[in-house]
Design a protein around this motif. Sequence first.
Motif, PDB file in Angstrom:
ATOM      1  N   SER A  91       0.811  -1.212   0.000  1.00  0.00           N
ATOM      2  CA  SER A  91       0.000   0.000   0.000  1.00  0.00           C
ATOM      3  C   SER A  91       0.849   1.269   0.000  1.00  0.00           C
ATOM      4  O   SER A  91       0.352   2.343  -0.315  1.00  0.00           O
ATOM      5  CB  SER A  91      -0.923   0.009   1.214  1.00  0.00           C
ATOM      6  N   VAL A  92       2.131   1.171   0.366  1.00  0.00           N
ATOM      7  CA  VAL A  92       2.963   2.378   0.395  1.00  0.00           C
ATOM      8  C   VAL A  92       3.299   2.878  -0.998  1.00  0.00           C
ATOM      9  O   VAL A  92       3.764   4.001  -1.158  1.00  0.00           O
ATOM     10  CB  VAL A  92       4.290   2.160   1.165  1.00  0.00           C
ATOM     11  N   CYS A  93       3.108   2.015  -2.007  1.00  0.00           N
ATOM     12  CA  CYS A  93       3.498   2.397  -3.365  1.00  0.00           C
ATOM     13  C   CYS A  93       2.279   2.428  -4.269  1.00  0.00           C
ATOM     14  O   CYS A  93       1.570   1.434  -4.413  1.00  0.00           O
ATOM     15  CB  CYS A  93       4.530   1.428  -3.908  1.00  0.00           C
ATOM     16  N   SER A  94       2.034   3.582  -4.900  1.00  0.00           N
ATOM     17  CA  SER A  94       0.811   3.738  -5.681  1.00  0.00           C
ATOM     18  C   SER A  94       0.878   2.991  -7.010  1.00  0.00           C
ATOM     19  O   SER A  94      -0.126   2.834  -7.678  1.00  0.00           O
ATOM     20  CB  SER A  94       0.546   5.219  -5.930  1.00  0.00           C
ATOM     21  N   PHE A  95       2.061   2.533  -7.413  1.00  0.00           N
ATOM     22  CA  PHE A  95       2.161   1.831  -8.694  1.00  0.00           C
ATOM     23  C   PHE A  95       1.681   0.389  -8.596  1.00  0.00           C
ATOM     24  O   PHE A  95       1.224  -0.187  -9.573  1.00  0.00           O
ATOM     25  CB  PHE A  95       3.591   1.897  -9.225  1.00  0.00           C
ATOM     26  N   GLY A  96       1.821  -0.159  -7.394  1.00  0.00           N
ATOM     27  CA  GLY A  96       1.249  -1.481  -7.120  1.00  0.00           C
ATOM     28  C   GLY A  96       1.716  -2.554  -8.081  1.00  0.00           C
ATOM     29  O   GLY A  96       2.904  -2.692  -8.339  1.00  0.00           O
ATOM     30  N   ASP A  97       0.769  -3.293  -8.627  1.00  0.00           N
ATOM     31  CA  ASP A  97       1.099  -4.450  -9.452  1.00  0.00           C
ATOM     32  C   ASP A  97       1.670  -4.070 -10.815  1.00  0.00           C
ATOM     33  O   ASP A  97       2.203  -4.925 -11.525  1.00  0.00           O
ATOM     34  CB  ASP A  97      -0.153  -5.323  -9.659  1.00  0.00           C
ATOM     35  N   ASN A  98       1.551  -2.809 -11.197  1.00  0.00           N
ATOM     36  CA  ASN A  98       2.078  -2.394 -12.495  1.00  0.00           C
ATOM     37  C   ASN A  98       3.596  -2.247 -12.492  1.00  0.00           C
ATOM     38  O   ASN A  98       4.206  -2.081 -13.530  1.00  0.00           O
ATOM     39  CB  ASN A  98       1.458  -1.067 -12.903  1.00  0.00           C
TER      40      ASN A  98
ATOM     41  N   ALA B 122      18.470  -8.836 -13.422  1.00  0.00           N
ATOM     42  CA  ALA B 122      17.312  -7.979 -13.701  1.00  0.00           C
ATOM     43  C   ALA B 122      17.768  -6.692 -14.377  1.00  0.00           C
ATOM     44  O   ALA B 122      17.983  -5.674 -13.730  1.00  0.00           O
ATOM     45  CB  ALA B 122      16.558  -7.682 -12.402  1.00  0.00           C
ATOM     46  N   THR B 123      17.908  -6.736 -15.695  1.00  0.00           N
ATOM     47  CA  THR B 123      18.298  -5.545 -16.452  1.00  0.00           C
ATOM     48  C   THR B 123      17.048  -4.788 -16.871  1.00  0.00           C
ATOM     49  O   THR B 123      15.952  -5.344 -16.913  1.00  0.00           O
ATOM     50  CB  THR B 123      19.106  -5.944 -17.694  1.00  0.00           C
ATOM     51  N   PHE B 124      17.223  -3.524 -17.190  1.00  0.00           N
ATOM     52  CA  PHE B 124      16.067  -2.669 -17.426  1.00  0.00           C
ATOM     53  C   PHE B 124      15.309  -3.009 -18.708  1.00  0.00           C
ATOM     54  O   PHE B 124      14.117  -2.735 -18.788  1.00  0.00           O
ATOM     55  CB  PHE B 124      16.480  -1.195 -17.386  1.00  0.00           C
ATOM     56  N   ASP B 125      15.990  -3.614 -19.656  1.00  0.00           N
ATOM     57  CA  ASP B 125      15.237  -4.009 -20.852  1.00  0.00           C
ATOM     58  C   ASP B 125      14.244  -5.125 -20.511  1.00  0.00           C
ATOM     59  O   ASP B 125      13.111  -5.134 -20.969  1.00  0.00           O
ATOM     60  CB  ASP B 125      16.198  -4.447 -21.975  1.00  0.00           C
ATOM     61  N   LYS B 126      14.675  -6.043 -19.640  1.00  0.00           N
ATOM     62  CA  LYS B 126      13.766  -7.115 -19.210  1.00  0.00           C
ATOM     63  C   LYS B 126      12.595  -6.556 -18.409  1.00  0.00           C
ATOM     64  O   LYS B 126      11.459  -7.021 -18.535  1.00  0.00           O
ATOM     65  CB  LYS B 126      14.512  -8.140 -18.358  1.00  0.00           C
ATOM     66  N   LEU B 127      12.873  -5.554 -17.578  1.00  0.00           N
ATOM     67  CA  LEU B 127      11.815  -4.951 -16.768  1.00  0.00           C
ATOM     68  C   LEU B 127      10.762  -4.296 -17.664  1.00  0.00           C
ATOM     69  O   LEU B 127       9.560  -4.426 -17.431  1.00  0.00           O
ATOM     70  CB  LEU B 127      12.400  -3.929 -15.806  1.00  0.00           C
ATOM     71  N   LEU B 128      11.235  -3.612 -18.702  1.00  0.00           N
ATOM     72  CA  LEU B 128      10.298  -2.960 -19.625  1.00  0.00           C
ATOM     73  C   LEU B 128       9.453  -3.989 -20.371  1.00  0.00           C
ATOM     74  O   LEU B 128       8.260  -3.782 -20.579  1.00  0.00           O
ATOM     75  CB  LEU B 128      11.064  -2.081 -20.617  1.00  0.00           C
ATOM     76  N   GLU B 129      10.094  -5.082 -20.744  1.00  0.00           N
ATOM     77  CA  GLU B 129       9.365  -6.170 -21.409  1.00  0.00           C
ATOM     78  C   GLU B 129       8.217  -6.662 -20.528  1.00  0.00           C
ATOM     79  O   GLU B 129       7.077  -6.804 -20.971  1.00  0.00           O
ATOM     80  CB  GLU B 129      10.304  -7.351 -21.663  1.00  0.00           C
ATOM     81  N   LYS B 130       8.547  -6.921 -19.282  1.00  0.00           N
ATOM     82  CA  LYS B 130       7.530  -7.381 -18.324  1.00  0.00           C
ATOM     83  C   LYS B 130       6.396  -6.393 -18.211  1.00  0.00           C
ATOM     84  O   LYS B 130       5.227  -6.749 -18.203  1.00  0.00           O
ATOM     85  CB  LYS B 130       8.164  -7.540 -16.936  1.00  0.00           C
ATOM     86  N   GLU B 131       6.771  -5.126 -18.128  1.00  0.00           N
ATOM     87  CA  GLU B 131       5.788  -4.059 -17.975  1.00  0.00           C
ATOM     88  C   GLU B 131       4.820  -4.058 -19.151  1.00  0.00           C
ATOM     89  O   GLU B 131       3.605  -3.988 -18.981  1.00  0.00           O
ATOM     90  CB  GLU B 131       6.521  -2.722 -17.904  1.00  0.00           C
ATOM     91  N   ASN B 132       5.369  -4.172 -20.345  1.00  0.00           N
ATOM     92  CA  ASN B 132       4.530  -4.164 -21.554  1.00  0.00           C
ATOM     93  C   ASN B 132       3.636  -5.399 -21.614  1.00  0.00           C
ATOM     94  O   ASN B 132       2.493  -5.326 -22.051  1.00  0.00           O
ATOM     95  CB  ASN B 132       5.407  -4.084 -22.803  1.00  0.00           C
ATOM     96  N   ALA B 133       4.162  -6.519 -21.162  1.00  0.00           N
ATOM     97  CA  ALA B 133       3.392  -7.754 -21.190  1.00  0.00           C
ATOM     98  C   ALA B 133       2.165  -7.664 -20.288  1.00  0.00           C
ATOM     99  O   ALA B 133       1.138  -8.289 -20.549  1.00  0.00           O
ATOM    100  CB  ALA B 133       4.283  -8.922 -20.766  1.00  0.00           C
ATOM    101  N   LYS B 134       2.263  -6.876 -19.241  1.00  0.00           N
ATOM    102  CA  LYS B 134       1.158  -6.770 -18.281  1.00  0.00           C
ATOM    103  C   LYS B 134      -0.029  -6.013 -18.852  1.00  0.00           C
ATOM    104  O   LYS B 134      -1.164  -6.296 -18.528  1.00  0.00           O
ATOM    105  CB  LYS B 134       1.635  -6.076 -17.004  1.00  0.00           C
ATOM    106  N   VAL B 135       0.274  -4.990 -19.651  1.00  0.00           N
ATOM    107  CA  VAL B 135      -0.797  -4.127 -20.160  1.00  0.00           C
ATOM    108  C   VAL B 135      -1.543  -4.775 -21.308  1.00  0.00           C
ATOM    109  O   VAL B 135      -1.842  -5.884 -21.416  1.00  0.00           O
ATOM    110  CB  VAL B 135      -0.240  -2.768 -20.654  1.00  0.00           C
TER     111      VAL B 135
END
Lengths: 140, 140
Positions: free
Chosen positions: A99-106, B127-140
């Motif tokens: 809850s401390v982070c507004s980005f949550g699951d994203n 955990a490199t930032f390109d992988k993090l961005l990939e994950k992020e895009n996959a969620k949306v």
Amino acid sequence: MQITRQADYALRAMLYLAREYPKKDERAATSKIAEEQEIPASFLAKIISQLSIAGLIQTSRGAKGGVRLARKPEEISLLDVVEAIDGPISLNECVDDPSVCSFGDNCPIHDVWCEAKAQLVRKLRDATFDKLLEKENAKV
Amino acid sequence: MQITRQADYALRAMLYLAREYPKKDERAATSKIAEEQEIPASFLAKIISQLSIAGLIQTSRGAKGGVRLARKPEEISLLDVVEAIDGPISLNECVDDPSVCSFGDNCPIHDVWCEAKAQLVRKLRDATFDKLLEKENAKV
DNA sequence: GTATTTTCTATCTTTATGGTAGAAAATATA
DNA sequence: TATATTTTCTACCATAAAGATAGAAAATAC
């Protein structure tokens, strides 16, 4: 990112008590533990108190009093001791309290911290004091 | 046992910059990063400075100035950022500097911390930032 | 009952964290 | 080239936690 000195001292004290555990009816004096394990004697008192509250050791006052493990070495892990002193190992605020982070699951970083925590906790829970004593004996 | 708020803020800022990375010639303003990522604006200045010294970002002053990644997202990991801000992840004093503990190699707890550190470092380096961005895009 | 041995707790000092505001620097534009 | 604007940079402060200590309280042996 480190455990506190207190937690490190607590681990040393517990290791000492695990060695003494076979001597069923004896209790170790805080001063003795401090000397053997190189812990500031007056500082150890506070740590002993916390370990007692956490139910990891039994204490008794007065002559012939002292400290001993509350249960068998194989039923106590590094995790138990560290968490009793330093509180939960969360690595990052958002792991134990999203809850401390507004980005949550994203947030893709959140997931990494959660996995890292799980991995670390597993390692420390697996390290019980009977295994540590075994290792110690194998070295000599 | 947690990373500092500074390190967490640094990660958020870097994640933002990684998203912006494709826009080759633009630089992000600190104030914009602060707003988007919910970081106290005046606090972010100090963090940006540390990231710059560590060589993770490039900064330029003046109008049209701002901040951008110093190298590709796939060449920057969570470990790089956390260590740049909080210093080495040692978990316990004795891991990075065995001389502080007189028990040295005889201590069975020391080994556990070393293994745990290695495991954690591996996770964060992976955990490199390109992988993090990939994950992020996959969620949306 | 008293002396001794022990745990327990209230207090102090120091260090690190989180946060802020104003100075310094660099560039666009007139 | 001068000026206004936008930005980074740095010195500072308040708060909180960590590290450490000494003396109070408790329990037992004699």
